[in-house]
Design a protein around this motif. Sequence first.
Motif, PDB file in Angstrom:
ATOM      1  N   ARG A  92      22.381  20.999 -15.410  1.00 37.89           N
ATOM      2  CA  ARG A  92      21.850  19.804 -14.748  1.00 37.89           C
ATOM      3  C   ARG A  92      22.393  18.528 -15.397  1.00 37.89           C
ATOM      4  N   TYR A  93      23.523  18.626 -16.043  1.00 34.08           N
ATOM      5  CA  TYR A  93      24.030  17.504 -16.848  1.00 34.08           C
ATOM      6  C   TYR A  93      25.502  17.227 -16.521  1.00 34.08           C
ATOM      7  N   PRO A  94      25.766  16.455 -15.449  1.00 36.08           N
ATOM      8  CA  PRO A  94      27.157  16.212 -15.028  1.00 36.08           C
ATOM      9  C   PRO A  94      28.032  15.565 -16.095  1.00 36.08           C
ATOM     10  N   LEU A  95      27.468  14.633 -16.863  1.00 37.29           N
ATOM     11  CA  LEU A  95      28.273  13.958 -17.876  1.00 37.29           C
ATOM     12  C   LEU A  95      28.722  14.921 -18.967  1.00 37.29           C
ATOM     13  N   GLY A  96      27.841  15.852 -19.337  1.00 36.51           N
ATOM     14  CA  GLY A  96      28.220  16.853 -20.326  1.00 36.51           C
ATOM     15  C   GLY A  96      29.346  17.737 -19.825  1.00 36.51           C
ATOM     16  N   LEU A  97      29.285  18.122 -18.551  1.00 35.79           N
ATOM     17  CA  LEU A  97      30.362  18.919 -17.954  1.00 35.79           C
ATOM     18  C   LEU A  97      31.655  18.112 -17.901  1.00 35.79           C
ATOM     19  N   GLY A  98      31.553  16.822 -17.619  1.00 36.55           N
ATOM     20  CA  GLY A  98      32.738  15.976 -17.601  1.00 36.55           C
ATOM     21  C   GLY A  98      33.404  15.901 -18.969  1.00 36.55           C
ATOM     22  N   ASN A  99      32.607  15.752 -20.001  1.00 36.14           N
ATOM     23  CA  ASN A  99      33.168  15.702 -21.353  1.00 36.14           C
ATOM     24  C   ASN A  99      33.801  17.034 -21.747  1.00 36.14           C
ATOM     25  N   LEU A 100      33.153  18.129 -21.372  1.00 42.16           N
ATOM     26  CA  LEU A 100      33.714  19.445 -21.665  1.00 42.16           C
ATOM     27  C   LEU A 100      35.031  19.639 -20.915  1.00 42.16           C
ATOM     28  N   GLY A 101      35.087  19.211 -19.654  1.00 41.78           N
ATOM     29  CA  GLY A 101      36.316  19.325 -18.889  1.00 41.78           C
ATOM     30  C   GLY A 101      37.455  18.543 -19.515  1.00 41.78           C
ATOM     31  N   ASP A 102      37.171  17.343 -19.982  1.00 37.89           N
ATOM     32  CA  ASP A 102      38.197  16.531 -20.648  1.00 37.89           C
ATOM     33  C   ASP A 102      38.729  17.231 -21.899  1.00 37.89           C
ATOM     34  N   LEU A 103      37.823  17.800 -22.680  1.00 35.78           N
ATOM     35  CA  LEU A 103      38.232  18.496 -23.902  1.00 35.78           C
ATOM     36  C   LEU A 103      39.063  19.735 -23.590  1.00 35.78           C
ATOM     37  N   GLY A 120      38.845  26.709 -16.551  1.00 36.93           N
ATOM     38  CA  GLY A 120      39.752  25.620 -16.844  1.00 36.93           C
ATOM     39  C   GLY A 120      39.110  24.270 -16.612  1.00 36.93           C
ATOM     40  N   ALA A 121      39.808  23.219 -17.035  1.00 39.25           N
ATOM     41  CA  ALA A 121      39.283  21.862 -16.926  1.00 39.25           C
ATOM     42  C   ALA A 121      38.935  21.501 -15.487  1.00 39.25           C
ATOM     43  N   GLU A 122      39.828  21.809 -14.549  1.00 39.46           N
ATOM     44  CA  GLU A 122      39.600  21.450 -13.151  1.00 39.46           C
ATOM     45  C   GLU A 122      38.329  22.114 -12.617  1.00 39.46           C
ATOM     46  N   GLU A 123      38.135  23.383 -12.941  1.00 40.00           N
ATOM     47  CA  GLU A 123      36.949  24.102 -12.466  1.00 40.00           C
ATOM     48  C   GLU A 123      35.672  23.508 -13.040  1.00 40.00           C
ATOM     49  N   ILE A 124      35.692  23.162 -14.317  1.00 34.38           N
ATOM     50  CA  ILE A 124      34.506  22.574 -14.953  1.00 34.38           C
ATOM     51  C   ILE A 124      34.178  21.221 -14.332  1.00 34.38           C
ATOM     52  N   LEU A 125      35.210  20.396 -14.099  1.00 34.02           N
ATOM     53  CA  LEU A 125      34.989  19.076 -13.510  1.00 34.02           C
ATOM     54  C   LEU A 125      34.466  19.182 -12.081  1.00 34.02           C
ATOM     55  N   LYS A 126      34.937  20.160 -11.339  1.00 30.07           N
ATOM     56  CA  LYS A 126      34.409  20.375  -9.989  1.00 30.07           C
ATOM     57  C   LYS A 126      32.954  20.845 -10.040  1.00 30.07           C
ATOM     58  N   GLN A 127      32.610  21.604 -11.065  1.00 34.71           N
ATOM     59  CA  GLN A 127      31.217  22.023 -11.228  1.00 34.71           C
ATOM     60  C   GLN A 127      30.324  20.797 -11.426  1.00 34.71           C
ATOM     61  N   GLY A 128      30.808  19.815 -12.186  1.00 31.48           N
ATOM     62  CA  GLY A 128      30.044  18.584 -12.377  1.00 31.48           C
ATOM     63  C   GLY A 128      29.772  17.877 -11.068  1.00 31.48           C
ATOM     64  N   ILE A 129      30.739  17.875 -10.169  1.00 33.41           N
ATOM     65  CA  ILE A 129      30.553  17.256  -8.855  1.00 33.41           C
ATOM     66  C   ILE A 129      29.516  18.025  -8.040  1.00 33.41           C
ATOM     67  N   ARG A 130      29.575  19.361  -8.100  1.00 34.89           N
ATOM     68  CA  ARG A 130      28.595  20.164  -7.353  1.00 34.89           C
ATOM     69  C   ARG A 130      27.174  19.908  -7.858  1.00 34.89           C
ATOM     70  N   VAL A 131      27.024  19.791  -9.169  1.00 34.90           N
ATOM     71  CA  VAL A 131      25.707  19.498  -9.738  1.00 34.90           C
ATOM     72  C   VAL A 131      25.224  18.140  -9.239  1.00 34.90           C
ATOM     73  N   ASN A 132      26.108  17.176  -9.236  1.00 32.64           N
ATOM     74  CA  ASN A 132      25.768  15.842  -8.746  1.00 32.64           C
ATOM     75  C   ASN A 132      25.313  15.891  -7.283  1.00 32.64           C
ATOM     76  N   GLN A 133      26.017  16.654  -6.488  1.00 28.46           N
ATOM     77  CA  GLN A 133      25.706  16.699  -5.051  1.00 28.46           C
ATOM     78  C   GLN A 133      24.424  17.454  -4.759  1.00 28.46           C
ATOM     79  N   THR A 134      24.170  18.534  -5.486  1.00 27.31           N
ATOM     80  CA  THR A 134      23.025  19.387  -5.167  1.00 27.31           C
ATOM     81  C   THR A 134      21.730  18.954  -5.848  1.00 27.31           C
ATOM     82  N   ILE A 135      21.827  18.347  -7.035  1.00 30.15           N
ATOM     83  CA  ILE A 135      20.629  18.000  -7.795  1.00 30.15           C
ATOM     84  C   ILE A 135      20.336  16.500  -7.755  1.00 30.15           C
ATOM     85  N   TYR A 136      21.390  15.686  -7.732  1.00 30.08           N
ATOM     86  CA  TYR A 136      21.200  14.240  -7.876  1.00 30.08           C
ATOM     87  C   TYR A 136      21.577  13.443  -6.632  1.00 30.08           C
ATOM     88  N   LYS A 137      21.554  14.103  -5.490  1.00 30.49           N
ATOM     89  CA  LYS A 137      21.772  13.439  -4.198  1.00 30.49           C
ATOM     90  C   LYS A 137      23.063  12.627  -4.188  1.00 30.49           C
TER      91      LYS A 137
END
Length: 323
Positions: free
Chosen positions: A248-259, A270-287
């Motif tokens: 439930r933490y998009p920013l944490g996923l973003g930082n992990l993807g960058d690393l 991979g980084a791309e998959e993790i960053l896309k997961q952050g977007i899905r969390v944003n869309q499904t949990i945070y409108k």
Amino acid sequence: MDTDSRFPVKDISAVIEVFKAELSDAEPNLTKLSIILGFFETALTCKGSMNQCPSLDKETYDALAGKFQALIQKNLNANKERRPATREFVTDVADLIWSCLSKSYFKDKPHIQNLYSFLTGNRLDCFGVAFAVVAVCQALGYNDVHLALSEDHAWVVFGENGKETAEVTWHGKGNEDKRGRPVDFDGNNGCSWLYLSGYPVKCTRYMEVASMVSSINPTISSSSDSSELAGLQQSLLWLLYDLGHLERYPLGLGNLGDLEEISPTANRPGAEEILKQGIRVNQTIYKDQHVYPYTYLAGFYHRQKQFMKAMEYWVKAAHVAGK
């Protein structure tokens, strides 16, 4: 004093073991983890450190933890029977943290987001103040006080089911008198990006640990980073990821993807998959109210020279900001 047999904490692997032990507890000790992490961040980002890993001995840790406890006991009415937290109490805690801060430092400097910085130099940034308030409340047994995060601000939630909100820090000049006030989600401010239109990240205790890890800054200078510290951050984020505390933490996923883009971990997404997961969390949990998940992925595509994809996600970020 702490009875953890893991002291002295001699290296990165020892830090990870401390975090593993705390994350297996129902109430991971925010004060302990922030002091330890802050010590290593400060030591590894000092110019001339050459990424040499320091060691935190038990005497130093006990002195810092004891200073924190003494500050609380001296200045706050630690009434163990008073539950849950009240607005008056949260305001008193925030005022205490503010009264201890040095008046002569830049609040946007790196490496001042942790309790080690607070206890050794009386310096905290915006996130650090809010985190310190939550840590004080936890130390006094007020376990209903939690951190709330947008992409550029931090405050606290408390009370039954976290329904109450309180400003505890600043944002811009002249806002110091807002400490203790509820966040006005129904007004113009609440609908702004600063408050993510009422869809911030409301942390559990484990997510507060994740926010602490996510806030690590490996910068040594404008041209160099601490590879040791970045590696520690990456390992701790994977630990939190595996335990489900980044779900439930998009920013944490973003930082992990960058690393992961900089230093990929074998047999991991991979980084791309993790960053896309952050977007899905944003869309499904945070409108879909968070901007950064899109800018993280846009930046990734730009660095990979996939410029059309980068433009696509910058446009999506702009669309969210435009709301």
